[in-house]
Design a protein around this motif. Structure first.
Motif, mmCIF file in Angstrom:
data_model
loop_
_atom_site.group_PDB
_atom_site.id
_atom_site.type_symbol
_atom_site.label_atom_id
_atom_site.label_comp_id
_atom_site.label_asym_id
_atom_site.label_seq_id
_atom_site.Cartn_x
_atom_site.Cartn_y
_atom_site.Cartn_z
ATOM 1 N N PRO A 12 0.673 -1.195 0.098
ATOM 2 C CA PRO A 12 0.113 0.029 -0.134
ATOM 3 C C PRO A 12 0.923 1.170 0.026
ATOM 4 O O PRO A 12 0.481 2.373 -0.789
ATOM 5 C CB PRO A 12 -0.855 0.067 1.326
ATOM 6 C CG PRO A 12 -0.696 -1.252 1.753
ATOM 7 C CD PRO A 12 0.404 -2.173 1.298
ATOM 8 N N LEU A 13 1.945 1.382 0.858
ATOM 9 C CA LEU A 13 2.788 2.377 0.706
ATOM 10 C C LEU A 13 3.505 2.750 -0.861
ATOM 11 O O LEU A 13 3.364 3.859 -1.003
ATOM 12 C CB LEU A 13 4.088 2.160 1.559
ATOM 13 C CG LEU A 13 3.885 2.311 3.098
ATOM 14 C CD1 LEU A 13 5.194 1.966 3.917
ATOM 15 C CD2 LEU A 13 3.273 3.529 3.544
ATOM 16 N N LEU A 51 1.805 1.722 -3.670
ATOM 17 C CA LEU A 51 0.707 2.488 -4.470
ATOM 18 C C LEU A 51 0.258 4.014 -3.839
ATOM 19 O O LEU A 51 0.072 4.438 -4.868
ATOM 20 C CB LEU A 51 -0.342 1.640 -3.954
ATOM 21 C CG LEU A 51 -0.359 0.100 -4.634
ATOM 22 C CD1 LEU A 51 -1.730 -0.734 -4.033
ATOM 23 C CD2 LEU A 51 -0.206 0.024 -6.156
ATOM 24 N N CYS A 52 0.576 4.342 -2.642
ATOM 25 C CA CYS A 52 0.514 5.761 -2.281
ATOM 26 C C CYS A 52 1.498 6.593 -2.936
ATOM 27 O O CYS A 52 1.161 7.694 -3.445
ATOM 28 C CB CYS A 52 0.356 5.885 -0.811
ATOM 29 S SG CYS A 52 -1.303 5.011 -0.046
ATOM 30 N N PHE A 53 2.788 6.098 -2.765
ATOM 31 C CA PHE A 53 3.905 7.049 -3.080
ATOM 32 C C PHE A 53 4.227 7.080 -4.494
ATOM 33 O O PHE A 53 4.701 7.912 -5.077
ATOM 34 C CB PHE A 53 5.107 6.611 -2.221
ATOM 35 C CG PHE A 53 5.106 7.165 -0.885
ATOM 36 C CD1 PHE A 53 4.953 8.631 -0.545
ATOM 37 C CD2 PHE A 53 5.000 6.111 0.105
ATOM 38 C CE1 PHE A 53 4.811 8.817 0.798
ATOM 39 C CE2 PHE A 53 4.971 6.640 1.431
ATOM 40 C CZ PHE A 53 4.959 8.026 1.721
ATOM 41 N N PRO A 87 2.048 7.266 -7.283
ATOM 42 C CA PRO A 87 1.548 8.315 -8.099
ATOM 43 C C PRO A 87 2.136 9.829 -7.920
ATOM 44 O O PRO A 87 2.310 10.606 -8.728
ATOM 45 C CB PRO A 87 -0.028 8.558 -7.858
ATOM 46 C CG PRO A 87 -0.038 6.981 -7.187
ATOM 47 C CD PRO A 87 1.083 6.501 -6.645
ATOM 48 N N ALA A 88 2.469 9.853 -6.353
ATOM 49 C CA ALA A 88 3.107 11.330 -5.971
ATOM 50 C C ALA A 88 4.413 11.529 -6.724
ATOM 51 O O ALA A 88 4.786 12.660 -7.168
ATOM 52 C CB ALA A 88 3.243 11.195 -4.425
#
Length: 156
Positions: free
Chosen positions: A128-129, A131-133, A135-136
């Motif tokens: 999940p980390l 997947l969050c980072f 796109p950023a």
């Protein structure tokens, strides 16, 4: 699935303590049937307590402890205790010593199982980390770089 595996792990977690109690009772001079019944009462109504209660009843009726343990429908660690008891009866080795070793082996197996579970959890937490980072990172790092290159190529 995982619920059954978790239940099996919880049922085995109390087993080393129960085996320690069995060892203490045998070393104090108790008979196998009496000590098994006392351990079943002490451990309570969980899977280990039920297994000790079943084995105590079978031993009281005349079954060999190893055979009685082999008949319990519990995780393999319970059958391993039965094999240890059968080995003690076959070889004449002190039952308490063999059971102490068995408790240590079960503890080691539980420890390695817990470490493997912790490592697996660490890997699953990274997904999940990422997947969050990701796109950023793309928006902040790659898009401005690509835009700068494209605008640089567009000017003569």
């Amino acid at each position: 699935g995982d619920g059954a595996a978790g239940g099996a792990a919880r049922s085995v977690a109390g087993l080393p303590i129960a085996v320690d109690l069995l060892v203490a009772g045998l070393r104090a001079g108790g008979t196998m049937a009496d000590v098994l019944a006392a351990v079943a009462d002490a451990v309570g109504d969980g899977p280990a307590g039920r297994a000790f209660g079943q084995v105590a009843e079978q031993v009281r009726l005349g079954a060999e402890p190893g055979a009685a343990w082999g008949g319990t429908a519990h995780p393999p660690e319970f059958a391993a205790v039965g094999r240890a008891l059968a080995r003690a009866a076959r070889t004449g080795a002190p039952v308490a010593d063999i059971l102490e070793r068995q408790a240590a082996e079960i503890r080691a197996a539980l420890r390695s199982r817990a470490q493997a579970s912790t490592q697996r959890l660490g890997v699953l937490a990274v997904i999940p980390l990422g997947l969050c980072f990701l796109p950023a990172f793309v928006l902040i790092g790659v898009v401005p770089l690509a835009a700068g290159l494209l605008t640089g190529l567009g000017t003569p």
